[in-house]
Every structure is written in structure tokens, then in C-alpha cells.
Enzyme design. Structure first.
Site, PDB file in Angstrom:
ATOM      1  CD  GLU A   1       0.079  -6.069   5.048  1.00 51.80           C
ATOM      2  OE1 GLU A   1      -0.528  -5.867   3.988  1.00 51.80           O
ATOM      3  OE2 GLU A   1       0.678  -7.149   5.303  1.00 51.80           O
TER       4      GLU A   1
ATOM      5  CB  ALA B   1      -0.905  -0.009   1.229  1.00 51.81           C
TER       6      ALA B   1
ATOM      7  CD  GLU C   1      -4.352  -7.531   2.098  1.00 55.43           C
ATOM      8  OE1 GLU C   1      -5.206  -7.858   2.936  1.00 55.43           O
ATOM      9  OE2 GLU C   1      -3.823  -6.393   2.070  1.00 55.43           O
TER      10      GLU C   1
ATOM     11  N   GLY D   1      -0.468  -5.100   0.380  1.00 59.63           N
ATOM     12  CA  GLY D   1      -1.606  -4.927  -0.512  1.00 59.63           C
ATOM     13  C   GLY D   1      -1.390  -5.591  -1.851  1.00 59.63           C
TER      14      GLY D   1
END
Length: 671
Positions: free
Chosen positions: A125, A63, A105, A102
Site C-alpha cells: 500500500e 483491495a 490482511e 488486503g
């Protein structure tokens, strides 16, 4: 603004390409572009499948954390991942580099994943005090099982493509040079397969034994941290029979709880602080650097050998100089032994060991340092010895060579004064063991040239160190702040506290060890005057009796053969004798007072260092303590912690015990 996402048609396959250097972070523009591209593919009747790939050096590597704490622009990452997964046309993730956070994901939201063998996939994370917030904790266990999901989310270390393939996280390996072509072929192959495989439709099997074993195995590693437990709970939720939607709701609540907490704020602070530390305020980023082709190290002891290993491991040849053949042989032998130990654990190949050792040139002659571009002195802490060495170096080193001292306390300007080139002299304070510890304090003398400083800071990154610029002051940043802690800890012993109590308070705070445990590990005799008849303090008394710490199985504690400590009746007697002799008033010392007198005093010293301009910024002080002394990262370093404690509380605690408080601490203007 031009979108970082573009699409290319390859007959019936739509290839969606992200070009958002350096790491294809999933910022708002990338998310919006991906959303539009997925809609484009869905709306085009000629498209039967889609491929998502990235340009540059990596797949989406996470992210955009600069967005943290700000209003999220749509689509949010969870929404985007769900949208990809909901597509009624197969979507293939084509992975190279690292698919992290991210990015992982997004790949999990795709129906198929293909990767080059060198790729890595992971959810780091937890290292920012968070958890994968876009379905990662729910999709990984459904695809690859609870055990691997725990490893990936709660520990945060990425896994290699082959391991991901074996676990089912990746469906196929591509050729290193043919990822796009292989991904397009794969997409065509699966374009007509129905039902489309969706992670959210799979079921995760509960594995309570794996959870219990994982918690036990990592108990020490996770001590004090909130995020690992939250990740574990989310993975368990994925396998407890709850629906995917219920799991996602649990994940979202857990994510927001962590995001709003102090620990994640602290860990994110350090993430940015480490990057900020590399910047030198008054030296331009484009300053031309000096070329470092060969490094010289003076001293082949524990520190010198460890320093040499940093450069050898980075492919930089090293000349190491000692005074005696025996010391030289012993030192180079230890270097080889360290490398061979790494090879035995599979971290190095045997040929890498030989390559490193082949780049090491042992010598008994200072003259062999003449062709070195950087020379690091790593002898014991005695000013006259260091001055003698730098006088010799001034005559031997070639013009433009950087002359560095590994001193941990002494005045770099005084050392530089014996040379005709003070602009080339700098401090490079490595922490022991130098081949392991990440911190490097780069000490800037009054006349140190800007290009010398810039070169050393850049070199630090090459040898995988986190470097912080310090000014000339006794002990620099870290050791100067350590001194008041040690002074107060010894005073507390005289006033009624025990070594066990003081150390327990520090360990419960999150430090790896307390001041007396640290003294026993380092050696009680370090810096001792060596006269057993001259006993002026508790340490002198211990040293005189041969209680030199763990190496003697006796120091402030008694130790068994496995170095497990226990309170020492003899030490209690010595402390009591000193209390009586000094006439000290013995009282009950609270844990709160120990914090105020040993930790608040460190904060105060840090504030003084900043006021004097001996550190560039408060976050640099935090980086020093995180990477050099084991300050718990979930507390963000001493200066960040003081802010979260409240400056008023810290000031009140210091004033209660009669300390002179730094002005910036009083006014809350620490920067």
C-alpha cells in the site's frame, strides 16, 4: 448477480472459495460473499474448521482500488478481517500466487496460514501513498516482530513464502500441487486446538534500535514521501504498550490522513495512468499482432547493448551488428559483464547468464539481420547516418519486419521516407541505461501501421517496459519538455542564480538531481561542437577547458575521487565573465522564480504537446516524466502537479516572466 464466493463441504471442513478473476480483488461482492460464508460455517454444527482459498492464479492480491474515494459498501475490509479473526472455529488461509495488501490482511485475520513455496505475501500500500488499513500494521509486528513489519509496510516489497514461514507469518508450507488437500488436512489437525491463536491477542516487543537503523538505512529512499513515515509510526504504535484497539484506531486515523492527502492521490493517479498509457486510442485492442521471434540491434555501444539485454532477458534471441570487430567485442563484453554482475548479486543463476549470452549473435554483417522480425537502430543522433542505415535495411529486411529507430529527437517520418515501407517504421526511444530504465517512448510516424504500433506496445510489456505513444515532434514528449527547463536554467545563471541554487530547488522539489547535476552526469561535452576556440556560451567554455563533468572530476561542479560534488570557484569565474561580456543585469533570484521558470515552463510545453496531438492524454505525459526522468511520484507527474498547484497560479507565474501560455492551460481544459 452470482456471488464470486462459493463454499464446499469436505466432511467437517468448510472450504470457502473466491473466484473473482483476474486477481481476486477484494471488492464489495467478494467481501459480502466471504462474510456470508463465515456465517455459514459458524452456524453449521457439523463444521469444525474453515479454509479460505482462491481459484485462478492467485490468492486475494489486494483491495479493489476502483472503490477508493467512493462510499464503502459493507462490510468494510477491517470489519471483515475482524470477523474472521473473531470466529470461534479455526480459519486457515490457503495461499498461492500473491497475498498482497488486503489479501495479506485477510490472511493475517485467519488463525493459521499455509502457502505453496512459490507464494509471496506483502503489503504494498505504501506504493500508493497509503498503509495497510485493515489491521496490517498492528498484526504483522505482533506475529513477526517490528523489524519485518517495518520492511513489509514502509517499503512495500513482498516476501517469499519461506521467509514468511521463518518469521512465523506462515505456519506451514504446502505442496505446489496439493494446496487445498494440505490446507484441509491442516484445518482438521488444528480444529480442536484451544485457545485459537489470534494475532490481536499477541504482544509486539518494542525495538527502537531496529526502527532507528531502518530509518537511517532508507532515509534517501523515503525522502519527500509521507506514507513511509506513517507506516513506521503505526508499527511503533503496535509495540509501545498500546492495546490492539488503540493501535487500530491510530492506524485508521493515519490511513484516512494519507487517503485524503495529495501524495496518495498522485501515486494512485500514476498507478492508473501507467495502465491507461498502454491503450492506443484509434487502434482496436484486438488488433492482430506481428510475431517477434528474433530482434536485430544495430550498434553495440552502451545503448545498443542495453537494448539487446531487454530482449535476451525476455528469452528473445538477438542479432547485434557493429561496423568494427573491436567495437563488437567491447559491446558484447559489456553485456556479459552486466549479466555476471547481476549473477554475483544473486539476481540471476549462472546458467541464466549463459542462456542469455547464448541467444546473442554478434555480427559485422547487415545481411545477418535478414531473418529478424524487429530491427532497432541505435547509432548516434545524426539524420544522414540514420537515413543511410534505413536505406540498407529496406533492401535487407524481410517483408513485414518492423524497422525501429532509437532516436531521442529526430523526425521518424523523415527516416521512414527513405524506405519503401514507411508503414513498418516506428520510433522506439529507450532511456539510458536501457537495460534498467523502465520508460519506452513509442513514436508513431504519419504512416506507421496500427498493427506495428500494437505489436511494439505489447512487446514493451514483455520486456518489462512502461510504454507511452508519442507523435513526431522534436524531442518527442520527454526531451521536448526538458528543453525549456535547460534554456531557462542557463538564463538564470546569467541573471544571478548559481548552479548550486538551481539544482537545490529541483532536488528539494523531489527530482533526483537538478539540470546542472544532470549535465555533469551525462557529460557536459555531449553535443558539443568540439572546437575549443569557439566559445559562445557557458557550456562551450567549460567543455573547452576539459570540464566535461563527473568523468573528468570537473564540470559545473568540482568532484573528489568518490564523485562527491562541491561548488567550483572556476565555474563561478566563467559565469561572471559571461555576465560582464553580455552586459547582463545581475540580481537576487528567488527559489520561487526558479520554480516558475524551469518547472512551470515544462508544464506549459506539456500542454502544447497535448494541444498538438503529440501525446494521447495528460496522464501519458506524467508517465513519461515519472519513469524516464525521475519526477517525484508523490507529485504525480508535471500535468497532475499543475492541477494540484492550480492552473491559475501556474498561468500567473508564466505570464509574470513573459511566457506565451498554452490555451488549454489558461482555460484549465488539459485532458
Amino acid at each position: 448477480m452470482t456471488s464470486p464466493i462459493r463454499t464446499e463441504r469436505h466432511d467437517d471442513v468448510l472450504v470457502i472459495i473466491s473466484d473473482n478473476p483476474p486477481v481476486n480483488a477484494l471488492g464489495a461482492a467478494v467481501r459480502q460473499g466471504l462474510e456470508a460464508a463465515i456465517w455459514e460455517g459458524a452456524a453449521d454444527a457439523g463444521v469444525t474448521a474453515m479454509v479460505i482459498r482462491c481459484g485462478g492464479r492467485t490468492f486475494f492480491a489486494g483491495a479493489d482500488i476502483t472503490e477508493f474515494g467512493k462510499a464503502m459498501q459493507e462490510p468494510a475490509l477491517p470489519t471483515l478481517v475482524d470477523m474472521i479473526e473473531a470466529s470461534d472455529k479455526p480459519v486457515v488461509a490457503a495461499i498461492h500466487g500473491t497475498a498482497l495488501g488486503g489479501g495479506c490482511e485477510v490472511a493475517l485475520g485467519c488463525h493459521y496460514r499455509i502457502a505453496v513455496p512459490s507464494a509471496k505475501i506483502g503489503t504494498p500500500e505504501v506504493k500508493l501513498g497509503l498503509l495497510p488499513g485493515a489491521g496490517g500494521t498492528q498484526r504483522i509486528p505482533r506475529i513477526a516482530g517490528v523489524k519485518l513489519a517495518l520492511e513489509m509496510t514502509a517499503k512495500g516489497d513482498p516476501i517469499a513464502a519461506q521467509k514468511a514461514l521463518d518469521a512465523g507469518l506462515i505456519d506451514r508450507l504446502a505442496g505446489e500441487a496439493s494446496l487445498e488437500a494440505d490446507a484441509i488436512a491442516f484445518a482438521r489437525e488444528v480444529s480442536a486446538v484451544r485457545p485459537i491463536p489470534r494475532a490481536s491477542h499477541k504482544t509486539a516487543q518494542a525495538d527502537p534500535d531496529a526502527v532507528a537503523a531502518f530509518k537511517k538505512e532508507n532515509g534517501r529512499r523515503f525522502r519527500g514521501f509521507d506514507a513511509p513515515a506513517a507506516n513506521i509510526a503505526c508499527v511503533e504504535k503496535a509495540a509501545d504498550g498500546s492495546s490492539f484497539e488503540e493501535g487500530i484506531q491510530f492506524e485508521r486515523q493515519s490511513f484516512m490522513g494519507l487517503m485524503m492527502g495529495v501524495q496518495s492521490a498522485a501515486q494512485r493517479h500514476i498507478f492508473f495512468a501507467e495502465r491507461q498509457a498502454a491503450k492506443i486510442d484509434d487502434v482496436p485492442a484486438d488488433t492482430p499482432l506481428r510475431e517477434i521471434r528474433r530482434v536485430g540491434v544495430i550498434g553495440a555501444g552502451t545503448m545498443g547493448g542495453g537494448i539487446a539485454m531487454n530482449f535476451l532477458s525476455a528469452g528473445i534471441p538477438v542479432t547485434i551488428v557493429e561496423m568494427q570487430q573491436e567495437a563488437l567485442d567491447r559491446g558484447t563484453g559489456v553485456v556479459r559483464k552486466n549479466y555476471e554482475a547481476s549473477a554475483a548479486k544473486g539476481r540471476l543463476k549462472p546458467e541464466q547468464v549463459e542462456q542469455a549470452m547464448g541467444a546473442l549473435k554478434p555480427s559485422l554483417s547487415f545481411d545477418d539481420l535478414a531473418d529478424c522480425d524487429l530491427i532497432i537502430e541505435a547509432v548516434y543522433e545524426q539524420m544522414d547516418v540514420k537515413k543511410e542505415i534505413f536505406t540498407k535495411l529496406d533492401a535487407i529486411a524481410k517483408p513485414g519486419a518492423i524497422l525501429a529507430s532509437n532516436t531521442s529527437y529526430l523526425d521518424i517520418d523523415e527516416i521512414a521516407s527513405v524506405t519503401s515501407r514507411p508503414q513498418d517504421v516506428v520510433g522506439m526511444h529507450f532511456f539510458s541505461p536501457a537495460n534498467v530504465m523502465k520508460l519506452l517512448e513509442v513514436v508513431r510516424g504519419a504512416k506507421t501501421a496500427g498493427d506495428v504500433l500494437a505489436t511494439v506496445m505489447t512487446l514493451a510489456k514483455k520486456i518489462k517496459k512502461v510504454a507511452v505513444v508519442a507523435g513526431v515532434t522534436y524531442g518527442f514528449i520527454g526531451n521536448r519538455m526538458l528543453m525549456p527547463r535547460q534554456v531557462e536554467a542557463n538564463k538564470l545563471l546569467m541573471e544571478g542564480a548559481t548552479p548550486e541554487q538551481i539544482d537545490r530547488v529541483h532536488v528539494e522539489f523531489g527530482m533526483p538531481m537538478g539540470p546542472f547535476q544532470m549535465s555533469d552526469l551525462a557529460g557536459v561535452d555531449i553535443g558539443w561542437h568540439r572546437d575549443p576556440t569557439r566559445i559562445e556560451n557557458i557550456r562551450d567554455a567549460l567543455a573547452a577547458e576539459g570540464r566535461w563533468g563527473q568523468k573528468k572530476q570537473a564540470g559545473f561542479y568540482d568532484y573528489d575521487e568518490k564523485r562527491n560534488p562541491s561548488p567550483s570557484p572556476r565555474v563561478a569565474e566563467i559565469i561572471e565573465d559571461f555576465r560582464k561580456t553580455s552586459g547582463a543585469t545581475v540580481r537576487t533570484i528567488s527559489d520561487e522564480e526558479i520554480v516558475e521558470r524551469t518547472l512551470y515552463t515544462m508544464v506549459n510545453e506539456g500542454a502544447l504537446i497535448l494541444e498538438e496531438g503529440k501525446a494521447q492524454r495528460a496522464s501519458d505525459v506524467d508517465v513519461v516524466w515519472i519513469y524516464g526522468y525521475g519526477w517525484p511520484v508523490y507529485r504525480g507527474g508535471p500535468m497532475f502537479w499543475a492541477k494540484t498547484e492550480g492552473y491559475e497560479k501556474v498561468v500567473a507565474g508564466l505570464e509574470k516572466h513573459g511566457f506565451t501560455v498554452a490555451q488549454s492551460l489558461k482555460t484549465g481544459t488539459i485532458k
